[in-house]
Design an enzyme around this catalytic site. Structure first.
Site, PDB file in Angstrom:
ATOM      1  N   ASP A 183       0.866  -1.175   0.000  1.00 48.13           N
ATOM      2  CA  ASP A 183       0.000   0.000   0.000  1.00 48.13           C
ATOM      3  C   ASP A 183       0.906   1.229   0.000  1.00 48.13           C
ATOM      4  O   ASP A 183       1.670   1.445   0.942  1.00 48.13           O
ATOM      5  CB  ASP A 183      -0.893  -0.018   1.240  1.00 48.13           C
ATOM      6  CG  ASP A 183      -1.928   1.096   1.242  1.00 48.13           C
ATOM      7  OD1 ASP A 183      -1.864   1.969   0.353  1.00 48.13           O
ATOM      8  OD2 ASP A 183      -2.786   1.094   2.134  1.00 48.13           O
ATOM      9  N   HIS A 185       0.004   4.545  -0.246  1.00 44.93           N
ATOM     10  CA  HIS A 185      -0.769   5.785  -0.134  1.00 44.93           C
ATOM     11  C   HIS A 185      -0.003   6.897   0.585  1.00 44.93           C
ATOM     12  O   HIS A 185       0.897   6.650   1.384  1.00 44.93           O
ATOM     13  CB  HIS A 185      -2.095   5.517   0.579  1.00 44.93           C
ATOM     14  CG  HIS A 185      -1.960   5.238   2.048  1.00 44.93           C
ATOM     15  ND1 HIS A 185      -1.736   6.221   2.972  1.00 44.93           N
ATOM     16  CD2 HIS A 185      -2.032   4.075   2.744  1.00 44.93           C
ATOM     17  CE1 HIS A 185      -1.696   5.694   4.184  1.00 44.93           C
ATOM     18  NE2 HIS A 185      -1.859   4.390   4.069  1.00 44.93           N
ATOM     19  N   GLU A 211      -1.307  -1.078  -4.132  1.00 45.90           N
ATOM     20  CA  GLU A 211      -2.486  -0.299  -3.731  1.00 45.90           C
ATOM     21  C   GLU A 211      -2.226   1.191  -3.673  1.00 45.90           C
ATOM     22  O   GLU A 211      -1.201   1.631  -3.137  1.00 45.90           O
ATOM     23  CB  GLU A 211      -2.950  -0.791  -2.352  1.00 45.90           C
ATOM     24  CG  GLU A 211      -4.136  -0.046  -1.771  1.00 45.90           C
ATOM     25  CD  GLU A 211      -4.547  -0.593  -0.426  1.00 45.90           C
ATOM     26  OE1 GLU A 211      -5.296   0.111   0.285  1.00 45.90           O
ATOM     27  OE2 GLU A 211      -4.131  -1.709  -0.051  1.00 45.90           O
ATOM     28  N   GLU A 237     -10.829   2.903  -1.714  1.00 42.10           N
ATOM     29  CA  GLU A 237     -11.286   2.968  -0.321  1.00 42.10           C
ATOM     30  C   GLU A 237     -11.863   4.325   0.054  1.00 42.10           C
ATOM     31  O   GLU A 237     -12.595   4.436   1.037  1.00 42.10           O
ATOM     32  CB  GLU A 237     -10.139   2.626   0.626  1.00 42.10           C
ATOM     33  CG  GLU A 237      -9.040   3.662   0.695  1.00 42.10           C
ATOM     34  CD  GLU A 237      -7.908   3.255   1.621  1.00 42.10           C
ATOM     35  OE1 GLU A 237      -7.692   3.965   2.622  1.00 42.10           O
ATOM     36  OE2 GLU A 237      -7.254   2.240   1.353  1.00 42.10           O
ATOM     37  N   HIS A 287     -11.787  -2.414   2.055  1.00 40.75           N
ATOM     38  CA  HIS A 287     -10.901  -1.735   2.992  1.00 40.75           C
ATOM     39  C   HIS A 287     -11.459  -1.859   4.405  1.00 40.75           C
ATOM     40  O   HIS A 287     -12.665  -1.793   4.614  1.00 40.75           O
ATOM     41  CB  HIS A 287     -10.809  -0.252   2.612  1.00 40.75           C
ATOM     42  CG  HIS A 287     -10.061   0.587   3.577  1.00 40.75           C
ATOM     43  ND1 HIS A 287     -10.685   1.417   4.488  1.00 40.75           N
ATOM     44  CD2 HIS A 287      -8.733   0.745   3.787  1.00 40.75           C
ATOM     45  CE1 HIS A 287      -9.770   2.048   5.205  1.00 40.75           C
ATOM     46  NE2 HIS A 287      -8.585   1.667   4.807  1.00 40.75           N
TER      47      HIS A 287
END
Length: 402
Positions: A183, A185, A211, A237, A287
């Site tokens: 992930d 992000h 992600e 998400e 999520h």
């Protein structure tokens, strides 16, 4: 049957009694919001709202004027009425989506209890009686603990820059037969070119998915990443309703959609999202990173009833209070969570425990991760950055280059 009242239960997550919010987990910024809808027949249903819980609570209570006196079994009609009733405030967003979600979840809970059936049975029956979950690891040692608990999939998440060495170390720890996800992000989010370069370096680790490599508003950039990185992508998400997930599916930007079970718009919206994804050969892995335990139960009901379920996110090493505010408590066995068989969602609130954690704060400041921002810029709190020291951080040399 008529709705007689709507109650909300807002709690601080991470702070124990006697501690300030800042001393608890998540820097005291995380809240959970639960909803209870009561009826004149003595049946009540519960739900959970996420997105911005402290603000969403006001939205839920604002909806009371529409819901009181209505038949709670008319779930889709009531959802549409609430949706249309709030459209004058602008796009639904996470606040509207979270409010709709908790209310609709509670309506399904009522209907299941009234009929003596688990929600999954009202949704057409189940494909499976247990759902595979994946856990989070920021160190190889934590990944090893997950494997010892029976997990067969691990995700390593970053706020800001991806640590390629850490990803490699975790892959070495779990071996080739365990699924690994990354992930990426923000904040700070990567630029498009950096997301592509990092993705290419991650290809060697055989990821199940990559992600949120790009800020969620930048869908054209996500398309560029998709076209230039040979790893399945996952995102979604932060959106709510089928209208929010539509471009991800319609443009086939991702291989996995990740609606949040607390703010996607509700159980019905989740199933509609899954159907849209199914028509485009896309799977779903909801999520759950910031959710409380009620939404996790709801996710199990949804995942049990869709053909394109991938797996469910699970924060295994979380806050102990998670296991005190509801009954029963979910427990991972052999890397899976069992699908509840009790009527409704199959879970109830422990209100006296929730009351021990009054809400104090629901916004976060700067990320705890020291690598989230370039050195010297943390106080700037910029939304995205180009990564410096590129030779070491982004590799820029393919494996085998000299």
């Amino acid at each position: 049957m008529k709705i007689t009242d709507i109650k909300t239960y807002l709690m601080q997550v991470g702070a124990r009694p006697g501690l300030s919010g800042a001393e608890g987990s998540f820097r005291g910024s995380r809240n959970w919001l639960f909803v209870r809808i009561e009826t004149d027949e003595g049946i009540s249903g519960i739900g959970e709202c996420s997105g911005w819980p402290r603000v969403i609570e006001r939205a839920v209570l604002d909806y009371r004027s529409i819901l009181i006196g209505e038949d709670p079994r008319d779930i889709d009609r009531l959802w549409q009425r609430l949706f249309v009733g709030s459209m004058g405030h602008g796009m639904v967003g996470t606040v509207g989506g979270g409010a709709l979600t908790g209310i609709e979840m509670a309506l399904w809970d009522i209907k299941g209890k009234a009929l003596g059936q688990p929600v999954w049975n009202l949704l057409g029956g189940r494909f499976r009686d247990r759902i595979q979950v994946y856990g989070h690891a920021k160190k190889p040692e934590r990944a090893r603990e997950l494997l010892e608990r029976g997990y067969k999939a691990v995700k390593v998440g970053f706020t800001g820059a991806v640590d390629l060495d850490l990803v490699g170390a975790i892959r070495d720890t779990i071996g080739p037969d365990i699924d690994l996800m990354v992930d990426a992000h923000g904040p700070s989010w990567m630029t498009t070119r950096d997301a592509i370069l990092v993705g290419r370096e991650l290809e060697q680790h055989d990821l199940l998915f990559y992600e949120d490599p790009i800020a969620p508003e930048n869908l054209d950039a996500l398309e560029r990443v998709r076209d230039q990185v040979a790893i399945p992508l996952a995102a979604g998400e932060r959106v709510s309703t089928i209208y929010g997930i539509r471009p991800y599916v319609q443009r086939q930007l991702v291989d996995v959609i990740q609606p949040d079970t607390g703010r996607a718009g509700g159980i019905t919206q989740m199933r509609k999202m899954a159907a849209m994804a199914e028509a485009n050969y896309i799977t779903m892995a909801p999520h759950s990173g910031s959710l409380g335990p009620v939404a996790e139960f709801a996710a199990l009901h949804v995942m049990a009833t869709i053909p394109n379920a991938l797996m469910l996110e699970r924060v295994e090493f979380d806050w102990q209070g998670r296991y005190e505010v509801v009954d029963p408590v979910l427990k991972v066995e052999d890397g899976h969570l069992p699908v509840p068989d009790a009527p409704g969602l199959g879970v109830e609130l422990v209100e006296e425990e929730i009351a021990r954690y009054p809400s104090e704060r629901n916004v976060s400041d700067m990320p705890q991760n020291d690598g989230a921002y370039e050195p010297g810029t943390v106080d700037e709190c910029v939304y995205f950055q180009t990564r410096l020291r590129r030779g070491s951080r982004l590799r820029l040399k393919r494996t085998g280059d000299k």
